[in-house]
Design an enzyme around this catalytic site. Structure first.
Site, PDB file in Angstrom:
ATOM      1  N   TYR A  66     131.577  52.261  29.282  1.00  0.00           N
ATOM      2  CA  TYR A  66     132.644  51.801  30.180  1.00  0.00           C
ATOM      3  C   TYR A  66     133.989  51.703  29.477  1.00  0.00           C
ATOM      4  O   TYR A  66     135.020  51.781  30.132  1.00  0.00           O
ATOM      5  CB  TYR A  66     132.293  50.439  30.770  1.00  0.00           C
ATOM      6  CG  TYR A  66     131.433  50.493  32.011  1.00  0.00           C
ATOM      7  CD1 TYR A  66     130.161  51.044  31.973  1.00  0.00           C
ATOM      8  CD2 TYR A  66     131.904  49.986  33.225  1.00  0.00           C
ATOM      9  CE1 TYR A  66     129.379  51.088  33.103  1.00  0.00           C
ATOM     10  CE2 TYR A  66     131.111  50.027  34.367  1.00  0.00           C
ATOM     11  CZ  TYR A  66     129.860  50.578  34.303  1.00  0.00           C
ATOM     12  OH  TYR A  66     129.079  50.625  35.423  1.00  0.00           O
ATOM     13  N   LYS A 118     117.869  53.613  24.631  1.00  0.00           N
ATOM     14  CA  LYS A 118     117.223  54.922  24.510  1.00  0.00           C
ATOM     15  C   LYS A 118     117.269  55.314  23.028  1.00  0.00           C
ATOM     16  O   LYS A 118     117.977  56.252  22.641  1.00  0.00           O
ATOM     17  CB  LYS A 118     117.953  55.954  25.378  1.00  0.00           C
ATOM     18  CG  LYS A 118     117.665  55.844  26.870  1.00  0.00           C
ATOM     19  CD  LYS A 118     116.344  56.436  27.299  1.00  0.00           C
ATOM     20  CE  LYS A 118     116.371  57.952  27.279  1.00  0.00           C
ATOM     21  NZ  LYS A 118     115.038  58.525  27.664  1.00  0.00           N
ATOM     22  N   ASP A 161     114.430  54.320  30.615  1.00  0.00           N
ATOM     23  CA  ASP A 161     113.764  55.008  31.734  1.00  0.00           C
ATOM     24  C   ASP A 161     112.425  54.336  32.048  1.00  0.00           C
ATOM     25  O   ASP A 161     112.082  54.094  33.209  1.00  0.00           O
ATOM     26  CB  ASP A 161     113.590  56.510  31.446  1.00  0.00           C
ATOM     27  CG  ASP A 161     112.953  56.808  30.082  1.00  0.00           C
ATOM     28  OD1 ASP A 161     112.850  55.889  29.244  1.00  0.00           O
ATOM     29  OD2 ASP A 161     112.557  57.976  29.855  1.00  0.00           O
ATOM     30  N   ASP A 201     124.055  48.235  34.390  1.00  0.00           N
ATOM     31  CA  ASP A 201     124.571  48.505  35.736  1.00  0.00           C
ATOM     32  C   ASP A 201     123.450  49.076  36.609  1.00  0.00           C
ATOM     33  O   ASP A 201     123.213  48.615  37.733  1.00  0.00           O
ATOM     34  CB  ASP A 201     125.742  49.488  35.629  1.00  0.00           C
ATOM     35  CG  ASP A 201     126.368  49.791  36.975  1.00  0.00           C
ATOM     36  OD1 ASP A 201     126.542  48.850  37.772  1.00  0.00           O
ATOM     37  OD2 ASP A 201     126.668  50.970  37.239  1.00  0.00           O
ATOM     38  N   ASP A 249     120.989  46.947  39.726  1.00  0.00           N
ATOM     39  CA  ASP A 249     120.884  47.344  41.138  1.00  0.00           C
ATOM     40  C   ASP A 249     119.415  47.469  41.529  1.00  0.00           C
ATOM     41  O   ASP A 249     118.987  47.072  42.615  1.00  0.00           O
ATOM     42  CB  ASP A 249     121.571  48.699  41.392  1.00  0.00           C
ATOM     43  CG  ASP A 249     122.998  48.543  41.882  1.00  0.00           C
ATOM     44  OD1 ASP A 249     123.656  47.581  41.444  1.00  0.00           O
ATOM     45  OD2 ASP A 249     123.450  49.362  42.703  1.00  0.00           O
TER      46      ASP A 249
HETATM   47  C1  IPM Z   1     128.938  46.340  39.094  1.00  0.00           C
HETATM   48  C2  IPM Z   1     129.720  47.427  39.770  1.00  0.00           C
HETATM   49  C3  IPM Z   1     130.899  47.808  38.889  1.00  0.00           C
HETATM   50  C4  IPM Z   1     130.352  48.387  37.609  1.00  0.00           C
HETATM   51  C5  IPM Z   1     131.937  48.740  39.532  1.00  0.00           C
HETATM   52  C6  IPM Z   1     132.454  48.214  40.837  1.00  0.00           C
HETATM   53  C7  IPM Z   1     133.083  49.025  38.589  1.00  0.00           C
HETATM   54  O1  IPM Z   1     128.898  48.505  40.067  1.00  0.00           O
HETATM   55  O2  IPM Z   1     129.534  45.289  38.790  1.00  0.00           O
HETATM   56  O3  IPM Z   1     127.746  46.524  38.883  1.00  0.00           O
HETATM   57  O4  IPM Z   1     130.061  49.591  37.535  1.00  0.00           O
HETATM   58  O5  IPM Z   1     130.226  47.626  36.639  1.00  0.00           O
HETATM   59 MG    MG Z   2     126.839  48.175  39.629  1.00  0.00          MG
END
Ligand code: IPM
Ligand code: MG
Length: 369
Positions: free
Chosen positions: A142, A192, A225, A249, A253
């Site tokens: 990032y 990884k 993975d 990230d 999710d």
């Molecule tokens: C998160 C989001 C952010 C990220 C985006 C909105 C920049 O997906 O906080 O997980 O990728 O970190």
């Molecule tokens: Mg995210």
């Protein structure tokens, strides 16, 4: 005690509606509990771009730096996908993470008992699930340099760098170890190392840290993975997962969906303790993002935003009892059968964003008045 200064940044998409709903709960806390605070509102993301031509102004950044904590909604708006990189809505959020040095992102994935049926996974796989993903938030692909886009031998190329230093790995490792000590004593460090140099260093550094500072903690290494696979296969094997910015990230999710919906997951992003004030830089946001497809319709689930407020009470203001109360009220609101669309199941009552918040307030009244 002096009033806390909270920066409220609703942002884009569903951010403003989930924030409005959450502020009603903050008002309840101000009225009935010992929580006095001053709020200031700031623009970040597409809303700031539309007003000022940038996703975050220097003035707003200075205001953020002067606050005790930030409560954030969401950024992102597909109408601005083609903007120059530095003007994209997400850059506002990333600038705050970097300038506040919010290196430790805590993403708890917890299944509320009334929601076991809302997950796409089988009930016995997820019931009682309680894991904490600790994502490194200010380094890796990032932010690390070099990054960019250039033409090499007539061919357009773009690149990011997944660079980590030993101190960066150590400081996120310490946060994860401390959390594991307060939880179920287990750490899974994810990288990884089979493919990436940064993964090899990550693994070496974490293992050394475990040896020197992790006495009594159960420690394992896992490839990213495999971790993604294990998260949907047997998620209850995990307690604390510590990983880098990009893997964190993705995996968060994935973990969010175990709980029934991305609309349920809060997060806290923490920096170092400020020597002068003794306060830790801190930023609280739901994991769900701006969800432009349902924005402005009163359909969004406000619970991740509200649980982010609970995390603020716990981690910034030492109000663990009030955080617990809020979490119990969320569970009670869900047990009452009210659901936003994302967590709807047969037999439940589908309600709007505001009505969901209203159900939490009703629960708070029952629990604590
Ligand atoms: C998160 C989001 C952010 C990220 C985006 C909105 C920049 O997906 O906080 O997980 O990728 O970190
Ligand atoms: Mg995210």
């Amino acid at each position: 005690m002096k009033n806390r200064k909270i920066m409220i940044m609703p942002g884009d998409g569903i951010g403003p509606e989930v924030m409005d709903a959450t502020l009603k709960i903050a008002d309840w806390l101000a009225k009935y509990r010992a929580f006095s605070f001053d709020t200031q509102f700031g623009l970040c993301g597409a809303v700031s771009y539309e007003k000022h031509g940038v996703p975050l102004t220097d003035e707003t950044m200075a205001d953020v730096l002067a606050c005790d904590a930030v409560l954030f909604g969401a950024v992102g708006d597909p109408r601005y996908d083609d903007l120059a990189f530095e003007l994209k809505p997400e850059r506002g959020l990333l600038r705050i993470r970097k300038e506040l040095d919010l290196y430790a992102n805590l993403r708890p994935a917890l299944v509320f008992p009334p929601l076991v049926a809302a997950s796409t996974l089988k009930e016995d796989v997820i019931s009682g699930l309680d894991i904490m993903i600790v994502r490194e938030l200010t380094g890796g692909s990032y932010f690390a340099e070099p990054r960019g886009r250039e033409t090499r031998a007539g061919v357009v190329c773009a690149f990011d760098t997944n660079l980590y230093s030993v101190p960066e790995i150590e400081r996120i490792g310490r946060v994860a170890f401390d959390l594991a000590r307060k939880r179920n004593q287990k750490i899974t460090s994810v990288e990884k190392a089979n493919v990436m140099h940064s993964g090899v260093l990550w693994r070496e550094t974490m293992m050394a840290l475990h040896k020197s500072e992790g006495a009594g903690l159960d420690y394992e290494n896992m490839y990213a993975d495999n971790c993604a696979m294990q998260l949907v296969r047997t998620p209850k094997q995990f307690d604390v997962i510590v990983t880098d910015n990009l893997f964190g990230d993705l995996l968060s999710d994935c973990a969010a969906m175990l709980t029934g919906s991305l609309g349920m997951l809060p997060s806290a992003s923490l920096g170092e303790v400020d020597a002068e004030s003794g306060m830790r830089r801190a930023f609280y946001e739901p994991v769900h993002g701006s969800a432009p497809d349902i924005a402005g319709q009163g359909k969004a689930n406000p619970l991740a935003q509200l649980l982010s407020l609970a995390m603020m009470l716990r981690y910034s203001f030492d109000m663990g009892a009030d955080a617990d109360l809020l979490e119990r009220a969320v569970e009670m609101a869900l047990a009452s059968g009210k659901r936003t669309g994302d967590i709807m199941v047969a037999g439940a009552e589908q309600v709007s964003t505001d009505d969901m918040a209203g159900a939490v307030i009703t629960a708070l009244d029952t629990l604590a008045r």
